[in-house]
Design a protein around this motif. Structure first.
Motif, short mmCIF file in Angstrom:
data_model
loop_
_atom_site.label_atom_id
_atom_site.label_comp_id
_atom_site.label_asym_id
_atom_site.label_seq_id
_atom_site.Cartn_x
_atom_site.Cartn_y
_atom_site.Cartn_z
N UNK A 24 0.82 -1.21 0.00
CA UNK A 24 0.00 0.00 0.00
C UNK A 24 0.85 1.27 0.00
N UNK A 25 2.10 1.15 0.36
CA UNK A 25 2.98 2.31 0.42
C UNK A 25 3.34 2.80 -0.97
N UNK A 26 3.60 4.07 -1.08
CA UNK A 26 3.99 4.68 -2.35
C UNK A 26 5.27 5.46 -2.15
N UNK A 27 6.15 5.50 -3.17
CA UNK A 27 7.39 6.26 -3.06
C UNK A 27 7.12 7.72 -2.67
N UNK A 28 7.92 8.22 -1.75
CA UNK A 28 7.79 9.61 -1.33
C UNK A 28 6.72 9.86 -0.29
N UNK A 29 5.90 8.88 0.00
CA UNK A 29 4.83 9.06 0.98
C UNK A 29 5.39 9.09 2.40
N UNK A 30 6.29 8.18 2.68
CA UNK A 30 6.95 8.11 3.97
C UNK A 30 8.45 8.19 3.75
N UNK A 31 9.19 8.67 4.75
CA UNK A 31 10.65 8.69 4.58
C UNK A 31 11.21 7.27 4.50
N UNK A 32 12.32 7.13 3.79
CA UNK A 32 12.97 5.82 3.69
C UNK A 32 13.38 5.35 5.08
N UNK A 33 13.28 4.06 5.27
CA UNK A 33 13.68 3.45 6.54
C UNK A 33 15.18 3.24 6.51
N UNK A 34 15.89 3.81 7.46
CA UNK A 34 17.35 3.78 7.44
C UNK A 34 17.89 2.93 8.58
N UNK A 35 19.16 2.60 8.48
CA UNK A 35 19.85 1.88 9.56
C UNK A 35 19.80 2.72 10.83
#
Length: 75
Positions: A24-35
Motif C-alpha cells: 500500500x505504500x507509495x514512493x515519497x509518501x513516507x521517509x525511507x527506513x534507514x539503519x
C-alpha cells in the motif's frame, strides 16, 4: 498469547499484514527506513516495549544480550 499451538498462524497473519502495508505504500509518501532509524528503535526496545508494554524490567545480562544481538551482528 503466542504459544506453540498458535505461533505459526499468528506469524503468518503478521507477515501478511506487513506485506499489505508494504504494497500500500507509495514512493515519497513516507521517509525511507534507514539503519539509523532502526538502531534508534532497537535502543528504545528495552524501555518502551519491554518495560512499558510488558511491565517487565530487563536485568543487566538481558540488556547485554540484546545489545550484542542488535548491534554486534555483521552488517
Amino acid at each position: 498469547m503466542l504459544d506453540e499451538h498458535n505461533a505459526g498462524r499468528l506469524y503468518e497473519y503478521a507477515l501478511d499484514a506487513l506485506l499489505r502495508i508494504q504494497r500500500a505504500s507509495r514512493p515519497g509518501l513516507l521517509p525511507d527506513y534507514s539503519r539509523e532509524l532502526l538502531e534508534k528503535e532497537l535502543r528504545r526496545f528495552p524501555d518502551c516495549d519491554v518495560a512499558r508494554q510488558l511491565r517487565r524490567e530487563l536485568d543487566a545480562a538481558q540488556r547485554q544480550t540484546l545489545e550484542k544481538v542488535f548491534f554486534d551482528a555483521p552488517r
